[in-house]
Design a protein around this motif. Structure first.
Motif, PDB file in Angstrom:
ATOM      1  N   ILE A 270       0.809  -1.224   0.000  1.00  0.00           N
ATOM      2  CA  ILE A 270       0.000   0.000   0.000  1.00  0.00           C
ATOM      3  C   ILE A 270       0.845   1.278   0.000  1.00  0.00           C
ATOM      4  O   ILE A 270       0.309   2.359  -0.245  1.00  0.00           O
ATOM      5  CB  ILE A 270      -0.991   0.006   1.184  1.00  0.00           C
ATOM      6  CG1 ILE A 270      -0.259  -0.013   2.531  1.00  0.00           C
ATOM      7  CG2 ILE A 270      -1.968  -1.142   1.064  1.00  0.00           C
ATOM      8  CD1 ILE A 270      -0.260   1.292   3.254  1.00  0.00           C
ATOM      9  N   ASN A 271       2.149   1.171   0.289  1.00  0.00           N
ATOM     10  CA  ASN A 271       2.968   2.385   0.364  1.00  0.00           C
ATOM     11  C   ASN A 271       4.153   2.382  -0.598  1.00  0.00           C
ATOM     12  O   ASN A 271       5.054   3.221  -0.490  1.00  0.00           O
ATOM     13  CB  ASN A 271       3.453   2.606   1.795  1.00  0.00           C
ATOM     14  CG  ASN A 271       4.148   1.373   2.366  1.00  0.00           C
ATOM     15  OD1 ASN A 271       4.450   0.426   1.640  1.00  0.00           O
ATOM     16  ND2 ASN A 271       4.392   1.380   3.667  1.00  0.00           N
ATOM     17  N   ASN A 272       4.157   1.434  -1.531  1.00  0.00           N
ATOM     18  CA  ASN A 272       5.169   1.379  -2.593  1.00  0.00           C
ATOM     19  C   ASN A 272       6.601   1.297  -2.066  1.00  0.00           C
ATOM     20  O   ASN A 272       7.535   1.854  -2.659  1.00  0.00           O
ATOM     21  CB  ASN A 272       5.044   2.602  -3.527  1.00  0.00           C
ATOM     22  CG  ASN A 272       3.822   2.510  -4.425  1.00  0.00           C
ATOM     23  OD1 ASN A 272       3.149   1.491  -4.454  1.00  0.00           O
ATOM     24  ND2 ASN A 272       3.533   3.573  -5.156  1.00  0.00           N
ATOM     25  N   ASP A 273       6.791   0.555  -0.951  1.00  0.00           N
ATOM     26  CA  ASP A 273       8.143   0.405  -0.409  1.00  0.00           C
ATOM     27  C   ASP A 273       8.763  -0.940  -0.777  1.00  0.00           C
ATOM     28  O   ASP A 273       9.871  -1.256  -0.327  1.00  0.00           O
ATOM     29  CB  ASP A 273       8.151   0.602   1.110  1.00  0.00           C
ATOM     30  CG  ASP A 273       7.379  -0.484   1.862  1.00  0.00           C
ATOM     31  OD1 ASP A 273       6.743  -1.338   1.208  1.00  0.00           O
ATOM     32  OD2 ASP A 273       7.406  -0.471   3.106  1.00  0.00           O
ATOM     33  N   ALA A 492       6.177 -14.785  -8.245  1.00  0.00           N
ATOM     34  CA  ALA A 492       6.256 -13.347  -8.536  1.00  0.00           C
ATOM     35  C   ALA A 492       5.151 -12.544  -7.860  1.00  0.00           C
ATOM     36  O   ALA A 492       4.699 -11.521  -8.377  1.00  0.00           O
ATOM     37  CB  ALA A 492       6.244 -13.096 -10.046  1.00  0.00           C
ATOM     38  N   ILE A 493       4.705 -13.004  -6.668  1.00  0.00           N
ATOM     39  CA  ILE A 493       3.735 -12.228  -5.897  1.00  0.00           C
ATOM     40  C   ILE A 493       4.376 -10.897  -5.513  1.00  0.00           C
ATOM     41  O   ILE A 493       5.452 -10.851  -4.927  1.00  0.00           O
ATOM     42  CB  ILE A 493       3.299 -12.985  -4.628  1.00  0.00           C
ATOM     43  CG1 ILE A 493       2.704 -14.354  -4.980  1.00  0.00           C
ATOM     44  CG2 ILE A 493       2.298 -12.162  -3.827  1.00  0.00           C
ATOM     45  CD1 ILE A 493       1.481 -14.289  -5.842  1.00  0.00           C
ATOM     46  N   GLY A 494       3.722  -9.797  -5.842  1.00  0.00           N
ATOM     47  CA  GLY A 494       4.250  -8.468  -5.580  1.00  0.00           C
ATOM     48  C   GLY A 494       4.833  -7.777  -6.791  1.00  0.00           C
ATOM     49  O   GLY A 494       5.211  -6.603  -6.698  1.00  0.00           O
ATOM     50  N   TRP A 541      10.237  -6.306 -10.421  1.00  0.00           N
ATOM     51  CA  TRP A 541      10.159  -7.557  -9.683  1.00  0.00           C
ATOM     52  C   TRP A 541      10.061  -7.279  -8.187  1.00  0.00           C
ATOM     53  O   TRP A 541      10.519  -6.240  -7.703  1.00  0.00           O
ATOM     54  CB  TRP A 541      11.351  -8.454 -10.029  1.00  0.00           C
ATOM     55  CG  TRP A 541      11.305  -8.855 -11.466  1.00  0.00           C
ATOM     56  CD1 TRP A 541      11.886  -8.221 -12.527  1.00  0.00           C
ATOM     57  CD2 TRP A 541      10.574  -9.949 -12.017  1.00  0.00           C
ATOM     58  NE1 TRP A 541      11.587  -8.852 -13.703  1.00  0.00           N
ATOM     59  CE2 TRP A 541      10.778  -9.923 -13.421  1.00  0.00           C
ATOM     60  CE3 TRP A 541       9.781 -10.961 -11.480  1.00  0.00           C
ATOM     61  CZ2 TRP A 541      10.208 -10.863 -14.278  1.00  0.00           C
ATOM     62  CZ3 TRP A 541       9.213 -11.904 -12.325  1.00  0.00           C
ATOM     63  CH2 TRP A 541       9.427 -11.847 -13.707  1.00  0.00           C
ATOM     64  N   PRO A 542       9.459  -8.204  -7.427  1.00  0.00           N
ATOM     65  CA  PRO A 542       9.039  -7.896  -6.046  1.00  0.00           C
ATOM     66  C   PRO A 542      10.140  -7.961  -5.005  1.00  0.00           C
ATOM     67  O   PRO A 542      10.218  -8.902  -4.222  1.00  0.00           O
ATOM     68  CB  PRO A 542       7.973  -8.962  -5.775  1.00  0.00           C
ATOM     69  CG  PRO A 542       8.354 -10.112  -6.636  1.00  0.00           C
ATOM     70  CD  PRO A 542       8.947  -9.507  -7.877  1.00  0.00           C
ATOM     71  N   GLN A 543      10.977  -6.942  -4.975  1.00  0.00           N
ATOM     72  CA  GLN A 543      11.935  -6.748  -3.900  1.00  0.00           C
ATOM     73  C   GLN A 543      12.121  -5.248  -3.732  1.00  0.00           C
ATOM     74  O   GLN A 543      11.925  -4.487  -4.678  1.00  0.00           O
ATOM     75  CB  GLN A 543      13.279  -7.410  -4.238  1.00  0.00           C
ATOM     76  CG  GLN A 543      13.175  -8.907  -4.422  1.00  0.00           C
ATOM     77  CD  GLN A 543      14.473  -9.613  -4.076  1.00  0.00           C
ATOM     78  OE1 GLN A 543      15.240  -9.150  -3.254  1.00  0.00           O
ATOM     79  NE2 GLN A 543      14.698 -10.745  -4.689  1.00  0.00           N
ATOM     80  N   PRO A 544      12.485  -4.786  -2.529  1.00  0.00           N
ATOM     81  CA  PRO A 544      12.740  -3.344  -2.376  1.00  0.00           C
ATOM     82  C   PRO A 544      13.811  -2.898  -3.364  1.00  0.00           C
ATOM     83  O   PRO A 544      14.913  -3.462  -3.404  1.00  0.00           O
ATOM     84  CB  PRO A 544      13.237  -3.237  -0.927  1.00  0.00           C
ATOM     85  CG  PRO A 544      12.657  -4.430  -0.244  1.00  0.00           C
ATOM     86  CD  PRO A 544      12.636  -5.518  -1.282  1.00  0.00           C
ATOM     87  N   GLY A 545      13.469  -1.924  -4.180  1.00  0.00           N
ATOM     88  CA  GLY A 545      14.410  -1.497  -5.213  1.00  0.00           C
ATOM     89  C   GLY A 545      14.617  -2.564  -6.259  1.00  0.00           C
ATOM     90  O   GLY A 545      15.671  -2.611  -6.909  1.00  0.00           O
ATOM     91  N   GLY A 546      13.605  -3.422  -6.422  1.00  0.00           N
ATOM     92  CA  GLY A 546      13.716  -4.546  -7.354  1.00  0.00           C
ATOM     93  C   GLY A 546      14.012  -4.102  -8.773  1.00  0.00           C
ATOM     94  O   GLY A 546      13.631  -3.013  -9.198  1.00  0.00           O
ATOM     95  N   LYS A 547      14.688  -4.957  -9.508  1.00  0.00           N
ATOM     96  CA  LYS A 547      15.088  -4.636 -10.872  1.00  0.00           C
ATOM     97  C   LYS A 547      13.869  -4.414 -11.755  1.00  0.00           C
ATOM     98  O   LYS A 547      12.879  -5.131 -11.669  1.00  0.00           O
ATOM     99  CB  LYS A 547      15.941  -5.773 -11.440  1.00  0.00           C
ATOM    100  CG  LYS A 547      16.445  -5.513 -12.843  1.00  0.00           C
ATOM    101  CD  LYS A 547      17.341  -6.641 -13.345  1.00  0.00           C
ATOM    102  CE  LYS A 547      17.829  -6.362 -14.761  1.00  0.00           C
ATOM    103  NZ  LYS A 547      18.689  -7.451 -15.278  1.00  0.00           N
TER     104      LYS A 547
END
Length: 570
Positions: A270-273, A492-494, A541-547
């Motif tokens: 919800i906060n795009n982090d 690939a959830i997220g 892709w679903p990681q903080p700062g994901g590629k």
């Protein structure tokens, strides 16, 4: 020509590695040609045509045990990795308050690729064995075959997919039995370690001995209780250890600190982090918004976010939930369905961890005023590029009409069409199935005939499921995505998708779960209307700062597979 099946010796993870190495060429599957489209959006497929003859049994009794009113859930999944969505249906069964006269079981139906299904439950070994509620599907061990988690009243079940058409009950080894009354569950990767973790919602403290007589009618018949009379319970969060076992981290994560009566859950951001949060609906207590603060900790901010209560400050009977970027601004909104006369809520994200309910201005609150909502999902049913909304409804009290004449037990489905500016209730123009009244509960979305148009499966309490074929989505152009995580979780959830076709620019996110007790086709369908080209598409892709990977020269009207890190589609 039917789609070519996948090469059997390769798993999805193998597929991703070989794509990276540039050593695997796999043809994409062409769309399955449909007959001339019907004038209505959805057409009901009867059991004599689909082959699905299974029927849910709730075990209704004069004592009105509360679990009788809640199930069942359902799922679309490709259990055998042949590229076609199969179906899983959850039934009740023996427990402390119910001893069925005949053996009851869940059902797994294999897709025959011709619009029909074959019951393979016994061969697959997924019949269940308890009072079932819902189902969550996810590849928790990353072997490319989807596993099945069945929530139950009493003890839940984890079925590991053996990759040969059979499953094994690994609940005890995995440590995810979740004893109690489990409701909705969701697979998601809360710590971004590339493995799917598991949230399991728990409903109230309940047993045969704790059953309470509620609402005795003049003729002596009981009504089902409003759950205020039962105590709330903590839910579970299980961390995936990567070796087939899980660790219960409910307490240290902060999840167990908040006692609820959980019905629905969806994993979203919800906060795009880049960290997955949880939107959780509760019955007669405040709804939860668990925001993932990293380092394994969640903060519950429902009240400060403006989503815990109604506008008048009351806790509602939260049932089905979903999360989607329905405003198309790159921020995820929330939705919760409630009991009749409580109003459903559609929360627009203010980009600062607060939300505003726009259901009244969208006409959704008024249309649902005397309905009770369970299964629901945002999806683009006509592939025009805008997310629409389908709601499956039914009152939990089979005697409700005796109390409130404007409310009925069986209720109609509702369809809201998004025209790019607002949601329009098109239910009355959408065909016979929307005039039909159901005791609907779980609802799943999936493209079972591979024509690029998302179909619908509705679980019915104490009745046969309803299968709806989408008859209009294939009239517009589309692109289907099968995303395979390599560093990220394999499902690939997220993942976030942005795509542009001419003047149409849209944002999507692959959430975990959503609806009620149900699980969906893992593929994502991007509609582009009458446009004949996707100009570009980006996947984060679903990681903080994901590629972020960018794609051009994409095909349309077919499904493609994209493995993380390859920069290619196949």
């Amino acid at each position: 020509m039917p789609p070519r099946t996948r090469v059997p010796q390769f798993t999805r993870r193998d597929f991703a590695r070989k794509m990276i190495a540039g050593s695997l060429l796999v043809p994409r599957w062409p769309a399955f040609a449909l007959p001339t489209a019907k004038p209505f959006p959805f057409v009901e497929i009867p059991p004599e045509k689909s082959g699905i003859r299974w029927v849910h049994t709730s075990g209704k009794s004069p004592e009105k045990y509360l679990p009788e009113s809640s199930g069942p859930g359902c799922a679309f999944l490709d259990y055998d990795n042949d590229g076609w969505m199969d179906i899983y249906l959850v039934n009740s069964g023996k427990c402390d308050f119910f001893t069925p006269s005949t053996l009851l079981r869940n059902a797994l139906y294999k897709n025959n690729r011709d619009g029909t299904f074959t019951d393979v439950t016994e061969k697959a070994g997924v019949a269940g064995g308890g009072y079932g509620q819902g189902v969550a599907v996810g590849d928790y061990d990353g072997d490319s075959f989807p596993d099945i988690y069945v929530t139950q009243y009493g003890r839940s079940i984890l079925y590991h997919n053996n990759g040969d058409g059979t499953f094994s009950d690994v609940t005890e080894k995995a440590g995810v039995a979740a004893p109690g009354w489990a409701s909705s569950a969701v697979w998601f990767d809360y710590d971004n370690d590339g493995r799917l973790d598991l949230f399991v919602g728990q409903f109230a403290e309940f047993s045969k001995e704790l059953n309470k007589p509620c609402g005795i009618h003049d003729d002596g018949r009981r009504h089902y209780c409003i759950p205020k009379v039962y105590s709330p319970k903590p839910s579970w969060l299980f961390h995936n250890n990567g070796d087939g076992t899980f660790t219960d981290v409910s307490k240290e994560s902060g999840i167990a600190s908040h006692l609820g009566k959980v019905w629905g859950v969806v994993a979203t951001d919800i906060n795009n982090d880049g960290r997955m949060d949880l939107w959780v609906s509760n019955d007669t207590v405040a709804d939860f918004l668990f925001v993932n603060r990293g380092k394994g900790k969640f903060e519950e901010i429902g009240e400060t976010a403006g989503v815990a209560y109604s506008d008048s400050g009351r806790a509602r009977s939260g049932m089905g939930v979903d999360s989607a970027n329905f405003a198309n601004d790159g921020w995820m909104g929330l939705f919760v369905a409630n009991l009749d006369r409580e109003d459903f809520a559609m929360y627009k994200n203010n980009h600062n961890e607060t939300f505003d309910d726009v259901a009244p201005s969208a006409g959704i609150a008024r249309a649902t005023r005397f309905l009770s909502g369970w299964g629901l999902k945002f999806f683009d049913y006509d592939n025009d590029g805008y997310l629409d909304l389908l709601l499956a409804n039914g009152n939990p009290d089979d005697l409700i009409a005796l109390l409130h004449g404007e409310v009925t037990y069986d209720e109609p489905l509702l369809l809201f069409h998004n025209n790019g500016k607002t949601f329009e209730n098109v239910s009355t123009q959408s065909g016979p199935v929307f005039a039909k009244r159901l005791s609907a509960r779980g609802m799943a979305i999936g493209d079972f005939d591979n024509d690029g148009a998302a179909d619908v499966l509705v679980g019915v309490n104490d009745g046969a499921p309803v299968l709806l074929r989408n008859a209009v989505g294939s009239q517009n152009h589309w692109l289907g995505l099968n995303l395979v995580g390599t560093k990220s979780n394999i499902d690939a959830i997220g993942a976030r998708i942005i795509y542009q076709a001419g003047d149409l620019k849209q944002h999507r996110m692959k959430v975990g779960g959503g609806s009620f007790l149900s699980s969906h086709d893992p593929r994502i369908i991007l509609g582009i209307g009458k446009k004949t080209k996707v100009d570009w598409m980006e996947i984060q892709w679903p990681q903080p700062g994901g590629k972020v990977e960018r794609f051009t020269d994409l095909p349309i009207d077919c499904y493609v597979t994209i493995a993380e890190g390859t920069g290619k589609w196949k």
